[in-house]
Design an enzyme around this catalytic site. Structure first.
Site, short mmCIF file in Angstrom:
data_model
loop_
_atom_site.label_atom_id
_atom_site.label_comp_id
_atom_site.label_asym_id
_atom_site.label_seq_id
_atom_site.Cartn_x
_atom_site.Cartn_y
_atom_site.Cartn_z
N TRP A 286 0.86 -1.17 0.00
CA TRP A 286 0.00 0.00 0.00
C TRP A 286 0.91 1.23 0.00
O TRP A 286 1.81 1.34 0.83
CB TRP A 286 -0.86 -0.04 1.26
CG TRP A 286 -1.81 1.09 1.42
CD1 TRP A 286 -2.68 1.55 0.49
CD2 TRP A 286 -2.02 1.87 2.59
NE1 TRP A 286 -3.42 2.58 1.02
CE2 TRP A 286 -3.04 2.79 2.31
CE3 TRP A 286 -1.44 1.89 3.87
CZ2 TRP A 286 -3.50 3.72 3.23
CZ3 TRP A 286 -1.91 2.81 4.79
CH2 TRP A 286 -2.92 3.72 4.46
N ASP B 167 -0.49 -5.14 9.69
CA ASP B 167 -1.49 -4.18 9.22
C ASP B 167 -2.73 -5.02 8.90
O ASP B 167 -2.70 -5.82 7.97
CB ASP B 167 -0.98 -3.46 7.97
CG ASP B 167 -1.95 -2.39 7.48
OD1 ASP B 167 -1.56 -1.58 6.62
OD2 ASP B 167 -3.11 -2.35 7.96
N LYS C 75 -13.28 -0.91 6.35
CA LYS C 75 -13.88 -1.79 5.35
C LYS C 75 -14.87 -2.78 5.95
O LYS C 75 -15.96 -2.96 5.43
CB LYS C 75 -12.80 -2.58 4.61
CG LYS C 75 -11.54 -1.80 4.37
CD LYS C 75 -11.36 -1.29 3.01
CE LYS C 75 -9.98 -0.77 2.78
NZ LYS C 75 -9.44 0.20 3.73
#
Lengths: 405, 432
Positions: free
Chosen positions: A133, A215, A251
């Site tokens: 990312w 993460d 999310k």
């Protein structure tokens, strides 16, 4: 003279998509979940809980504590580590409520820079996967780390994990290096190590004294199962690592705009935990001081009520299943069209993103000629696919692969 | 060593040594030194006396002794929760455009030349501290990068004890103080303030409170501002204004923002950190804003792109809930009127408390000057009590003030007023 900062690719993509007048345009660069109608989705359980909150007269209207809502922190940590986590029972797990996953990474990075591997050691190498990312790099560099490097991860040729490369980097890096690991649904490749592979990774990291910074932005969203998506994190904890896990509820709760994150800290013992949290509190104090309450309240109420918790799990499964359906349909259609190449990776990969493996020219063809927007890296967001546009997308990919070399 | 039940691998996990077998990673981490404010709050929390009084809190407390939500805000939250057009999407890193537009307008005034000429950037932030942090980070790239500007930043004496740390975290190490509150005068000593700023190097940043100074409550008058802005311009200093409780000082958004508007009207570039927590009772929602007024329109895009880059590595994007509420109120004239009514009530109550406290102290014959109580506005005021006297109040009377002798006026109510007045009187008259 203030220098202009470089623009961020994914936002330019969205801008171009928005400006496009083509009626059948498709945005495969979105960063959020979309329904089959192409709309954002407020989880039904979230709607329910929002009503509960808005009608609750007994709510406290003070500033939140600097470390955040205590019930949020503990229930969020439980969700990733498991209710029966021995680390929790041994009182060596704590957490900091943060502004989304980014905020959690930020606080963890700032802490590590000050107190890990000596004091204020900005030369400690931070390893992020190649690719990763794009914001990982920025968060750690802005925290002061001078040496942010890639570890081998994606094998473009075999379209899968470069395990040998990954393990090789783990073996050859300086001791005490920090590794940013994706808990599941690797962004952007969608390719995760298997359980056996995670065990190998953990073994090397433990032996070489490397720091694990997880993460976790897609727990539940990837496979539909909270336990399965947290397997790697829980394995590392049971192996005895002291580690951090940056959690995001953007999310899996659809709370993109409420910035709900949690930095879970697994320390050696309760005393160490106390020290770590006391320093983290100081860091938070000069960053945002008191976090926002709305998102944290929604998550807490959901996680701590058995009924709402099951409803949430169902909502999460709905999202995960739609993504899995799109994956299998896309692969089936490409195979039916006889599109050259193998497309197994589309269903082998997991989560929101998929690295299709298209080359830059093919990507350009899709964007310019077919008005299908995806990242130059060939990353697509499966949530941009719907039953209505999947045929068009499959045919377009077929065209791109056969016409453009 | 296997752990029954928790091990994901049925065969058991083999480990190298016992759990956490390597040296604990963070042994060098000491417990963070406790700030005086925190020590105070813990002392208050541990105090089991029924009669304890906390005058050191940051929020506005109602007569019932609790922070509360404005009635209008409660109504709007209910409306918003059923609004079908609100979607769960990532907001931009700079926040909701409608919010930043409104926040900019309330600080500068709708018809501000700076707005008209597009020399203004507004960034929504998760709260006031975040706005200051973003401003501090922006300052690092404001000046020529090759010169690597790193300060100094001038803070008022006294000021919020977290300010220094915020600038230092942004990489600005040199923090200095300028004289502000004078105990004897029970107010601002302008001469000494000017002296300190006269000797500030060019490009120093001066952090000034636009209204309702924390923690003293002492604000600069308009004529004092005129003198200071002249000095800032001639010495080429950079003003960073703080506006955390707009409207709670004078009861009027515009009056409280006068210094910001004044500086902008003089063509100065400036930063202004704003919060809507206090004036909307939205403490838990982290609604902040950083206003940047630039010298020319040509630097707007570069500054915006730097702000975007910095935000991405701090919190990525702000949270929207509270910002929606503020925007809804500020965009609707009927809501505005209702909101102003509630704010007026808050301000009037604070003014009343100040007046009554002053009167009580006068009746008790308490030594010292107390005119400043009613001359100042806002939530906070400085009593002028010294360290020993502040300790006397907490140890012997269970009345907790901020370490510098300042207190939160709204925490005084009809139930504790007499006790507080007596306590202040005793602190000043008992031989210590």
């Amino acid at each position: 003279m203030v220098p202009q900062a470089a623009p961020v690719a994914v936002f330019k993509l969205t801008q171009d998509f928005n400006n496009d007048q083509f009626p059948n345009k498709v945005n495969l660069g979105v960063g959020a979940y979309r329904t089959d109608e192409g709309q954002p989705w407020v989880l039904p359980v979230v709607k329910k809980v929002e009503k509960i909150i808005v009608h609750d007269d007994r709510l406290n209207h003070e500033y939140l504590p600097i470390l955040g809502l205590p019930e949020f922190r503990s229930s969020a940590s439980k969700i990733v580590l498991g209710d029966n986590s021995p680390a929790i029972q041994e009182n060596r797990v704590g957490a900091v409520q943060c502004l989304g996953g980014t905020g959690a990474l930020k606080i963890g990075a700032e802490f590590l820079r000050r107190f890990y591997n000596g004091s204020n050691n900005t030369k400690t190498p931070i390893y992020v996967s190649a690719p990763t990312w794009e914001n990982h790099n920025a968060v750690f560099s802005s925290a002061g780390f001078e040496d942010v490097r890639p570890y081998r991860y994606w094998d473009a040729e075999k379209r899968g994990l470069d395990l040998a490369g990954f393990l090789g980097d783990l073996e050859s890096c300086p001791e005490h290096s920090v590794f940013v690991l994706h808990a599941c649904a690797h962004n952007p490749t969608g390719t995760d190590p298997t359980q056996e592979q995670w065990k190998q990774i953990a073994e090397v990291m433990m032996r070489r004294k490397l720091f694990a910074f997880f993460d976790s932005a897609y727990q539940g969203f990837a496979s539909g199962s909270l336990e399965k998506d947290a397997w790697a994190v829980r394995y590392f904890v049971s192996s005895g690592f002291e580690m951090f896990c940056a959690q995001s509820f953007s999310k899996n709760f659809g709370l993109y705009n409420e910035r709900v994150g949690n930095l879970t800290v697994v320390a050696r013992d309760a005393d160490n935990l106390k020290r770590v949290l006391s320093q983290m509190e100081k860091i938070v104090r000069i960053t945002w001081s008191n976090p926002p309450s709305q998102g944290a309240r929604i998550v807490t109420i959901t996680l701590t009520s058995p009924e709402l918790f099951s409803e949430w799990q169902e909502n999460v499964k709905t999202m995960a299943n739609r993504v899995l359906l799109m994956r299998s349909q896309l692969k089936a259609k490409l195979q039916a069209l006889g599109t050259p190449g193998t497309w197994d990776h589309i269903t082998n990969q997991i989560g929101m993103f998929s690295f299709t493996g298209l080359n830059p020219k093919q990507v350009e063809y899709l964007v310019k000629e077919k008005h299908i927007y995806l990242m130059a890296s060939s990353r697509i967001n499966m949530c941009g696919l719907t039953t209505k546009n999947i045929d068009y997308v499959a045919e377009s990919i077929h065209e791109a692969v056969t016409k453009v070399q | 060593m296997s752990r029954p039940g928790s091990s994901p691998d049925e065969k058991g996990v083999s480990q190298n040594g016992d759990p956490g077998g390597q040296c604990p990673l963070f042994t060098n981490t000491l417990n963070a030194p406790v700030s005086p404010e925190t020590r105070l709050l813990s002392a208050f929390a541990r105090d089991t006396q029924a009669r304890k009084v906390d005058l050191a809190g940051r929020e506005y407390y109602s007569e019932e002794g609790k922070p509360f939500e404005l009635r209008l805000v409660g109504k709007i939250k209910q409306q918003l929760s059923t609004d079908p057009t609100l979607h769960p999407e990532y907001p931009s890193s700079l926040g909701l455009r409608e919010f930043t537009r409104k926040a900019t307008e309330v600080a500068l005034g709708k018809h501000s030349r700076a707005i008209v000429e597009n020399q203004v950037l507004g960034v929504q932030t998760p709260g006031f501290t975040a706005a200051v942090r973003l401003g501090a980070e922006l300052l690092r790239c404001w000046y020529d990068l090759s010169a690597d500007w790193c300060g100094p930043v001038y803070l008022s004496s006294p000021c919020d004890d977290s300010l220094a740390g915020i600038f230092q975290a942004a990489g600005i190490q040199e923090i200095r103080e300028y004289y502000y509150w004078d105990d004897k005068q029970r107010g601002i000593c302008l001469e000494r303030l000017l002296e300190d700023l006269e000797s500030a190097p060019e490009h120093s940043v001066v952090v000034l409170s636009a209204s309702a100074h924390y923690p003293t409550g002492a604000d600069l008058s308009q004529s004092q501002w005129a003198v200071i802005t002249r000095l800032i311009t001639s010495r080429r200093l950079f003003p960073f204004l703080l506006l955390p409780t707009q409207a709670l000082c004078c009861g009027d958004m515009e009056r409280d923002a006068w210094p910001v508007q004044h500086c902008a009207s003089l063509g100065m570039e400036l930063l202004c950190a704003q919060s809507f927590s206090h004036c909307f009772g939205l403490y838990g929602e982290a609604v902040g804003h950083l206003l940047c007024v630039l010298k020319q329109n040509s630097v707007l895009l570069p500054v915006q792109s730097q702000a975007d880059k910095i935000v991405r590595s701090l919190w990525a994007r702000p949270s929207v809930g509270g910002a929606h509420v503020v925007t809804t109120v500020l965009s609707n004239s009927a809501h505005l009127v209702e909101w102003q009514g509630e704010v007026k009530h808050i301000v009037e109550r604070c003014m009343l408390i100040r007046a009554i406290l002053r009167e009580k102290l006068r009746l008790l014959g308490t030594p010292g000057r107390w005119d400043h109580l009613t001359q100042q506005g806002g939530l906070f005021c400085c009593t002028g009590l010294n360290g020993e006297q502040v300790e006397f109040l907490s140890n012997r009377r269970r009345v907790y003030l901020l370490p510098g002798g300042c207190l939160n006026v709204s925490a005084i109510n009809c139930r504790n007023l007499d006790y507080i007045a007596e306590s202040i009187h005793l602190a000043l008259t008992s031989s210590l």
